[in-house]
Scaffold this active site. Structure first.
Site, PDB file in Angstrom:
ATOM      1  N   LYS A 126     -32.008 -67.558  -2.961  1.00 40.97           N
ATOM      2  CA  LYS A 126     -31.179 -67.796  -4.139  1.00 40.97           C
ATOM      3  C   LYS A 126     -31.954 -68.743  -5.062  1.00 40.97           C
ATOM      4  CE  LYS A 126     -26.653 -69.835  -5.294  1.00 40.97           C
ATOM      5  NZ  LYS A 126     -25.376 -70.286  -4.712  1.00 40.97           N
ATOM      6  N   ARG A 138     -15.434 -73.753  -2.654  1.00 40.90           N
ATOM      7  CA  ARG A 138     -15.295 -74.875  -3.582  1.00 40.90           C
ATOM      8  C   ARG A 138     -13.858 -75.378  -3.680  1.00 40.90           C
ATOM      9  NH1 ARG A 138     -19.399 -73.191  -8.554  1.00 40.90           N
ATOM     10  NH2 ARG A 138     -21.261 -72.940  -7.245  1.00 40.90           N
ATOM     11  N   THR A 155     -21.740 -71.460  -1.092  1.00 41.82           N
ATOM     12  CA  THR A 155     -21.569 -72.912  -1.086  1.00 41.82           C
ATOM     13  C   THR A 155     -21.375 -73.411   0.351  1.00 41.82           C
ATOM     14  OG1 THR A 155     -20.397 -72.601  -3.213  1.00 41.82           O
ATOM     15  CG2 THR A 155     -20.570 -74.834  -2.387  1.00 41.82           C
ATOM     16  N   GLU A 177     -19.173 -62.598  -3.206  1.00 37.76           N
ATOM     17  CA  GLU A 177     -19.493 -63.917  -2.662  1.00 37.76           C
ATOM     18  C   GLU A 177     -18.314 -64.834  -2.974  1.00 37.76           C
ATOM     19  OE1 GLU A 177     -22.325 -67.809  -3.440  1.00 37.76           O
ATOM     20  OE2 GLU A 177     -23.159 -65.838  -3.919  1.00 37.76           O
TER      21      GLU A 177
END
Length: 203
Positions: free
Chosen positions: A127, A44, A67, A40
């Site tokens: 998640k 960011r 994200t 993953e």
């Protein structure tokens, strides 16, 4: 093998923020050697958006993009050949868009309200983030009787010390952890050390 079956088999998802082609090459080689063919990559850092395309050179690695916060992120993930997108929270807009684009989305959840909203949109794999700061093992275990149809992938604060506690829960499919491929090892290009860490995390 589809990405969900791979996650079920491996029970781990390494998380990292990569910012260069060299890092993509190094990490992908480590993942292949360790036989953990999934990652993953979290959005960011703006530089990450420009290097996702290099994963197309490694079709044997399942790319998950994390994200994800807007539609453009989903489009980027699809253009980069990603198998899965992961959001930090639940968004019906992103959920519906992912369905339209035929890409698997795992939404981030934390509270019963989050879980119910995600469930109403058809999500059964969620998640749980940030795991350790949100009640951790005890909270996920408490959700088992209330949401028996939901399976979680907890992420946030999980490492080699506490991972087994999460994986022992019946409603946990896998764990996500950045401690498998720490940023300092990536920055210093210590690929052999990363490979060994990945091997140690395998169940």
């Amino acid at each position: 093998m589809d990405v969900i079956q791979l996650i079920k088999n491996l029970k781990i998802i390494p998380l990292g923020t990569l910012v260069s082609e060299e890092e993509v090459i190094g990490i992908c080689n480590s993942l292949k050697t360790a036989e953990v063919p999934i990652i993953e990559v979290t959005l960011r850092d703006e530089r990450t958006r420009n290097i996702l395309k290099y994963f197309k050179n490694y079709p044997e690695i399942k790319l998950c993009v994390g994200t994800v916060r807007d539609i453009k992120d989903i489009d980027l993930a699809i253009d980069s050949g990603a198998s899965l997108v992961i959001t930090p929270g639940f968004s019906s807009t992103l959920s519906n868009y992912a369905i339209q684009k035929n890409i698997q989305l795992i939404p981030g959840t934390q509270t019963p309200s989050d879980i119910m909203q995600a469930s109403e949109s058809g999500h059964r794999i969620l998640k749980f983030f940030p795991a350790e700061l949100s009640g951790g093992v005890d909270r996920i275990n408490a959700y088992k009787s209330v949401f028996p149809d939901i399976t979680f992938i907890p992420t946030g604060g999980i490492n080699e010390v506490n991972m087994s506690s999460y994986l022992s829960l019946q409603n946990v499919m896998a764990i996500g952890s950045s401690s498998m491929i720490p940023n300092d090892l990536i920055k210093n290009k210590l690929w052999d050390e990363i490979t060994e860490r990945l091997k140690n995390y395998k169940i």
